[in-house]
Motif scaffolding. Sequence first.
Motif, PDB file in Angstrom:
ATOM      1  N   ASN A  77       0.829  -1.210   0.000  1.00  0.00           N
ATOM      2  CA  ASN A  77       0.000   0.000   0.000  1.00  0.00           C
ATOM      3  C   ASN A  77       0.866   1.264   0.000  1.00  0.00           C
ATOM      4  O   ASN A  77       1.604   1.498  -0.946  1.00  0.00           O
ATOM      5  CB  ASN A  77      -0.982  -0.015   1.168  1.00  0.00           C
ATOM      6  CG  ASN A  77      -1.918  -1.209   1.111  1.00  0.00           C
ATOM      7  OD1 ASN A  77      -2.192  -1.727   0.036  1.00  0.00           O
ATOM      8  ND2 ASN A  77      -2.391  -1.653   2.250  1.00  0.00           N
ATOM      9  N   ASP A  78       0.795   2.050   1.063  1.00  0.00           N
ATOM     10  CA  ASP A  78       1.503   3.330   1.120  1.00  0.00           C
ATOM     11  C   ASP A  78       3.022   3.181   1.216  1.00  0.00           C
ATOM     12  O   ASP A  78       3.753   4.152   1.013  1.00  0.00           O
ATOM     13  CB  ASP A  78       1.020   4.151   2.318  1.00  0.00           C
ATOM     14  CG  ASP A  78      -0.441   4.546   2.190  1.00  0.00           C
ATOM     15  OD1 ASP A  78      -0.953   4.553   1.054  1.00  0.00           O
ATOM     16  OD2 ASP A  78      -1.065   4.852   3.220  1.00  0.00           O
ATOM     17  N   LEU A  79       3.506   2.000   1.520  1.00  0.00           N
ATOM     18  CA  LEU A  79       4.950   1.794   1.658  1.00  0.00           C
ATOM     19  C   LEU A  79       5.637   1.502   0.331  1.00  0.00           C
ATOM     20  O   LEU A  79       6.864   1.496   0.257  1.00  0.00           O
ATOM     21  CB  LEU A  79       5.226   0.645   2.627  1.00  0.00           C
ATOM     22  CG  LEU A  79       4.786   0.879   4.067  1.00  0.00           C
ATOM     23  CD1 LEU A  79       4.999  -0.381   4.888  1.00  0.00           C
ATOM     24  CD2 LEU A  79       5.531   2.049   4.669  1.00  0.00           C
ATOM     25  N   LEU A 129       9.620   2.317  -0.519  1.00  0.00           N
ATOM     26  CA  LEU A 129      10.418   1.112  -0.762  1.00  0.00           C
ATOM     27  C   LEU A 129      11.150   1.215  -2.094  1.00  0.00           C
ATOM     28  O   LEU A 129      12.357   0.959  -2.176  1.00  0.00           O
ATOM     29  CB  LEU A 129       9.528  -0.131  -0.745  1.00  0.00           C
ATOM     30  CG  LEU A 129      10.197  -1.419  -1.247  1.00  0.00           C
ATOM     31  CD1 LEU A 129      11.298  -1.842  -0.299  1.00  0.00           C
ATOM     32  CD2 LEU A 129       9.172  -2.511  -1.418  1.00  0.00           C
ATOM     33  N   LEU A 130      10.433   1.565  -3.144  1.00  0.00           N
ATOM     34  CA  LEU A 130      11.054   1.676  -4.466  1.00  0.00           C
ATOM     35  C   LEU A 130      12.118   2.771  -4.495  1.00  0.00           C
ATOM     36  O   LEU A 130      13.179   2.606  -5.104  1.00  0.00           O
ATOM     37  CB  LEU A 130       9.992   1.926  -5.530  1.00  0.00           C
ATOM     38  CG  LEU A 130       9.006   0.776  -5.750  1.00  0.00           C
ATOM     39  CD1 LEU A 130       7.903   1.187  -6.704  1.00  0.00           C
ATOM     40  CD2 LEU A 130       9.726  -0.469  -6.235  1.00  0.00           C
TER      41      LEU A 130
END
Length: 124
Positions: A17-19, A23-24
């Motif tokens: 979701n929002d992570l 992360l990318l």
Amino acid sequence: MAQTKKGYSATPSIRLNDLAGPLLKRAEQENVKPAQVIRRALKLYLQDNAQRIEDTAGLRVDLLALRAEFHRAGNNLNQLAHFFNVHDTLDTSELAQVHFDLRRQFWEARQLLEAVIEDLRKSA
């Protein structure tokens, strides 16, 4: 597909979701695959407290050594100020020695600080 005793898939799928964005971005900054960032984060999260305490023990030792270096440098500065206040004269040989000592102590403190920063980067 294999399952755990509680019926979960042995190979879990994860919704970020929002992570996903952070992360990318982190993976791109480190020039690694997103899965590697996830594995490293999970490994740090799941490791036992004894390992975490052991990891921070070295950092604490480095910080105490850094504090001692700054204490010595401050002591030299205080001695220099005291000498000038008492004698009102400038002995260039003593001043040169104090300057040399201060430069050496600040160099050693900088090396310790850089080691601490590197340890923090490795643990992040």
